[in-house]
Design an enzyme around this catalytic site. Structure first.
Site, short mmCIF file in Angstrom:
data_model
loop_
_atom_site.label_atom_id
_atom_site.label_comp_id
_atom_site.label_asym_id
_atom_site.label_seq_id
_atom_site.Cartn_x
_atom_site.Cartn_y
_atom_site.Cartn_z
N ASP A 7 -45.30 -12.45 26.23
CA ASP A 7 -44.96 -12.47 24.92
C ASP A 7 -46.24 -12.65 24.12
OD1 ASP A 7 -43.20 -11.71 22.91
OD2 ASP A 7 -43.19 -13.92 22.55
N ASP A 9 -46.22 -13.64 19.89
CA ASP A 9 -45.98 -14.55 18.92
C ASP A 9 -45.14 -15.69 19.44
OD1 ASP A 9 -47.26 -12.72 17.31
OD2 ASP A 9 -45.36 -11.78 16.74
N SER A 16 -44.40 -16.49 13.05
CA SER A 16 -43.90 -16.99 11.76
C SER A 16 -42.52 -16.36 11.47
CB SER A 16 -44.87 -16.46 10.63
OG SER A 16 -44.32 -16.16 9.46
N ARG A 57 -39.78 -2.03 9.79
CA ARG A 57 -39.40 -2.86 8.39
C ARG A 57 -40.38 -2.73 7.31
NH1 ARG A 57 -35.80 -7.39 9.89
NH2 ARG A 57 -35.77 -7.27 12.06
N CYS A 89 -43.08 -2.83 21.04
CA CYS A 89 -41.84 -2.05 20.51
C CYS A 89 -41.93 -2.30 18.77
CB CYS A 89 -40.48 -2.60 20.99
SG CYS A 89 -39.07 -2.10 20.26
N CYS A 97 -32.84 0.68 20.67
CA CYS A 97 -33.90 1.65 21.58
C CYS A 97 -33.95 0.85 22.83
CB CYS A 97 -35.52 1.54 21.00
SG CYS A 97 -35.95 -0.18 20.87
N ARG A 129 -34.58 -13.59 24.69
CA ARG A 129 -34.88 -12.13 24.82
C ARG A 129 -35.93 -11.78 25.88
NH1 ARG A 129 -35.42 -11.42 18.71
NH2 ARG A 129 -37.88 -11.94 18.54
#
Length: 180
Positions: A7, A9, A16, A57, A89, A97, A129
């Site tokens: 992953d 971040d 953040s 977003r 994604c 999705c 996740r």
């Protein structure tokens, strides 16, 4: 072929709650770039799988995401490291999705791209996740305590067999020792 899935971040760079929206906000966690370089030097290919809902977003656009990833690649190169494949994604959770973790779509694409089964492939993340996404494919879940990792660990419910590490540097040492 030896492969590790990471992953972004909270694993490679500081996370953040307001998202990483600019290259200036992307700051590597100490030791993470060296850890990736050490995985590369031990013969591992490194794939990145990251949810980036900030795009849908409207918090950042593709040009900015590419600039963030360019900074990451350049920073890694300074340590002799590289990301061999980068998957993201761009969708928000409500889009439902198949690529947004915890769904396995990105990891299925990694398996296709590398032409291999992900059974037993280390998959390192800082959230539940991240760990769940690889389970249907047999990936080995590894949690780092950086980013959201401490909160994920405290919440419990980790998949059976999850290995827990202080950070990516510690996880990489384990991966090299056990899988190289």
């Amino acid at each position: 072929m030896k492969l590790v899935i990471l992953d972004r971040d909270g694993v490679i760079n500081y996370d953040s709650p307001q998202f990483i929206k600019t290259p200036d906000e992307w700051k590597p966690i100490p030791g993470s770039l060296e850890a990736i370089a050490s995985l590369n030097q031990a013969g591992f290919r490194v794939a990145l799988a990251t949810n980036q809902s900030g795009i849908s977003r409207g918090l950042l656009d593709m040009v900015t995401l590419n600039a963030i990833h360019d900074k990451m690649h350049r920073s890694l190169a300074q340590f002799g490291g590289r990301i061999d494949a980068l998957f993201y994604c761009p969708h928000a959770a409500e889009a439902e999705c198949t690529c947004r973790k915890p769904k396995p779509g990105m990891l299925e694409e990694i398996a296709r791209r590398f032409g291999m089964d992900l059974d037993g492939v280390p998959s390192v993340g800082d959230s539940l996740r991240d760990l769940q996404a690889g389970l249907p494919l047999g990936a080995l879940p590894m949690l780092v305590r950086t980013g959201k990792g401490e909160g994920t660990l405290a919440a419990g419910g980790l998949p059976e067999g999850t290995k827990v590490f202080a950070d990516l540097a510690e996880a990489a040492q384990y991966i090299i020792r056990e899988f190289a």
